[in-house]
Design a protein around this motif. Structure first.
Motif, mmCIF file in Angstrom:
data_model
loop_
_atom_site.group_PDB
_atom_site.id
_atom_site.type_symbol
_atom_site.label_atom_id
_atom_site.label_comp_id
_atom_site.label_asym_id
_atom_site.label_seq_id
_atom_site.Cartn_x
_atom_site.Cartn_y
_atom_site.Cartn_z
ATOM 1 N N TYR A 8 0.855 -1.188 0.000
ATOM 2 C CA TYR A 8 0.000 0.000 0.000
ATOM 3 C C TYR A 8 0.889 1.235 0.000
ATOM 4 C CZ TYR A 8 -3.579 3.358 1.338
ATOM 5 O OH TYR A 8 -4.438 4.435 1.366
ATOM 6 N N LEU A 9 0.679 2.134 -0.949
ATOM 7 C CA LEU A 9 1.551 3.297 -1.117
ATOM 8 C C LEU A 9 0.903 4.591 -0.652
ATOM 9 C CD1 LEU A 9 2.855 2.521 -4.738
ATOM 10 C CD2 LEU A 9 3.826 1.776 -2.542
ATOM 11 N N GLY A 10 -0.380 4.542 -0.341
ATOM 12 C CA GLY A 10 -1.087 5.748 0.062
ATOM 13 C C GLY A 10 -0.801 6.149 1.501
ATOM 14 N N LYS A 11 -1.442 7.211 1.921
ATOM 15 C CA LYS A 11 -1.277 7.708 3.288
ATOM 16 C C LYS A 11 -2.060 6.822 4.247
ATOM 17 C CE LYS A 11 -1.905 11.815 6.151
ATOM 18 N NZ LYS A 11 -2.398 13.235 6.193
ATOM 19 N N PRO A 12 -1.424 6.320 5.305
ATOM 20 C CA PRO A 12 -2.132 5.474 6.275
ATOM 21 C C PRO A 12 -3.288 6.227 6.920
ATOM 22 C CG PRO A 12 0.245 5.310 6.561
ATOM 23 C CD PRO A 12 0.014 6.459 5.627
ATOM 24 N N ILE A 13 -4.314 5.472 7.299
ATOM 25 C CA ILE A 13 -5.496 6.060 7.916
ATOM 26 C C ILE A 13 -5.820 5.313 9.208
ATOM 27 C CG2 ILE A 13 -7.954 6.561 7.627
ATOM 28 C CD1 ILE A 13 -7.523 6.570 4.628
ATOM 29 N N GLY A 14 -5.939 6.044 10.300
ATOM 30 C CA GLY A 14 -6.369 5.447 11.555
ATOM 31 C C GLY A 14 -5.319 4.560 12.207
ATOM 32 N N GLY A 15 -5.666 4.045 13.383
ATOM 33 C CA GLY A 15 -4.792 3.147 14.113
ATOM 34 C C GLY A 15 -5.484 1.819 14.339
ATOM 35 N N SER A 16 -4.708 0.789 14.659
ATOM 36 C CA SER A 16 -5.303 -0.537 14.827
ATOM 37 C C SER A 16 -4.406 -1.423 15.681
ATOM 38 C CB SER A 16 -5.512 -1.200 13.459
ATOM 39 O OG SER A 16 -4.265 -1.390 12.801
ATOM 40 N N GLY A 17 -5.031 -2.469 16.239
ATOM 41 C CA GLY A 17 -4.228 -3.504 16.868
ATOM 42 C C GLY A 17 -3.953 -3.353 18.339
ATOM 43 N N GLU A 18 -2.678 -3.466 18.696
ATOM 44 C CA GLU A 18 -2.219 -3.638 20.065
ATOM 45 C C GLU A 18 -2.701 -2.554 21.025
ATOM 46 O OE1 GLU A 18 1.158 -4.722 17.208
ATOM 47 O OE2 GLU A 18 -0.652 -3.516 17.266
ATOM 48 N N ASN A 19 -2.692 -1.309 20.570
ATOM 49 C CA ASN A 19 -3.013 -0.188 21.455
ATOM 50 C C ASN A 19 -4.492 0.157 21.500
ATOM 51 O OD1 ASN A 19 -0.269 0.325 22.228
ATOM 52 N ND2 ASN A 19 0.070 1.257 20.227
ATOM 53 N N TYR A 20 -5.319 -0.671 20.878
ATOM 54 C CA TYR A 20 -6.748 -0.353 20.787
ATOM 55 C C TYR A 20 -7.637 -1.489 21.294
ATOM 56 C CZ TYR A 20 -4.717 3.337 18.039
ATOM 57 O OH TYR A 20 -3.932 4.402 17.637
ATOM 58 N N GLY A 21 -7.072 -2.380 22.091
ATOM 59 C CA GLY A 21 -7.866 -3.416 22.727
ATOM 60 C C GLY A 21 -7.973 -4.721 21.966
ATOM 61 N N THR A 22 -7.229 -4.893 20.898
ATOM 62 C CA THR A 22 -7.257 -6.138 20.141
ATOM 63 C C THR A 22 -6.624 -7.267 20.957
ATOM 64 O OG1 THR A 22 -7.096 -4.936 18.046
ATOM 65 C CG2 THR A 22 -6.525 -7.279 18.005
ATOM 66 N N VAL A 23 -7.271 -8.424 20.957
ATOM 67 C CA VAL A 23 -6.741 -9.596 21.656
ATOM 68 C C VAL A 23 -6.012 -10.481 20.653
ATOM 69 C CG1 VAL A 23 -7.326 -11.655 23.011
ATOM 70 C CG2 VAL A 23 -8.599 -9.517 23.350
ATOM 71 N N TYR A 24 -4.819 -10.949 21.017
ATOM 72 C CA TYR A 24 -3.991 -11.735 20.115
ATOM 73 C C TYR A 24 -3.805 -13.166 20.610
ATOM 74 C CZ TYR A 24 -2.797 -7.545 17.488
ATOM 75 O OH TYR A 24 -2.870 -6.422 16.704
#
Length: 217
Positions: A8-24
């Motif tokens: 993906y070459l565009g500008k990233p949008i938003g945050g995700s994953g570890e810092n937002y409550g995702t369980v791994y």
């Protein structure tokens, strides 16, 4: 079937994953750094409204719209069961996490990536896109060295029919504990897609995405 590394070459949008409550799920992750951790149920994100059908978060996760998800399904592609993402409150959002549970073994040949501060135990993280630094005064732009990745012929067949894989090699650095300035981070793998999935994605967004063919030996 031919396969390609998706970028993906565009500008990233938003945050995700570890810092937002995702369980791994840590069953297949490195005991030291956590590389290899997989989203257990659903990816949680922080996102402002966007009309994009395909984009990457600043944390390296790829999201697709409901419309693009429908087009992938209509093409009868084998992408397992993609799940909708949720916000930090647990509310379902109209986007799907483009992921897979199928991870390929280490590439037989790989170039165009440099290695820095790699975990000495798993040696899976610490990969970064290699570049040739330019010179603004001489009007020489910085160039990204093309990624070349090759696998043993027939390796994809060992996983059964699939239009999407994760690479064993992961971009960025992982930190499983909070010893590193309170930050927890799992390096993300490369996304490898079939020619069929590539075609659907290209018809959605040709401007912000790039594909590099995977070689076989």
């Amino acid at each position: 079937m031919d396969y390609f590394v998706f970028s993906y070459l565009g500008k990233p949008i938003g945050g995700s994953g570890e810092n937002y409550g995702t369980v791994y799920d840590m069953k297949e992750s490195c005991d030291r750094c956590g590389t290899g951790a997989k989203v257990k149920d659903v990816l949680k994100i922080k996102l402002k409204q966007t009309s994009k059908d395909l984009f990457e978060t600043v944390d390296g996760d790829i999201l697709i719209s409901q419309d693009l998800y429908r087009r992938i399904n209509d093409a009868n592609l084998d992408v397992e069961s993609l799940t909708k993402v949720r916000n930090q409150k647990g509310e379902v959002l109209p986007f799907y996490h483009l992921k897979t549970n199928r991870t390929l073994p280490p590439a037989n040949i790989i170039s165009g990536l440099k290695i820095e501060d790699q975990c000495p135990v798993c040696m899976r993280d610490g990969y970064f896109h290699d570049v040739i630094i330019g010179n603004l005064e001489k009007d020489i732009s910085t160039k990204v060295i093309p990624l070349i990745i090759r696998y043993q012929k027939g390796i994809m067949d060992n996983y059964g029919p699939s239009d999407i894989f994760f690479s064993w090699e992961c971009l960025g650095l992982s930190s499983r504990s909070k010893d590193n300035g309170g930050i927890i981070r799992y390096a993300r793998p490369l996304l490898i897609v079939s020619e069929r999935l590539k075609s659907v994605l290209e018809n959605t967004s040709k401007k912000d995405i790039e594909f590099q063919k995977v070689g076989l030996i």
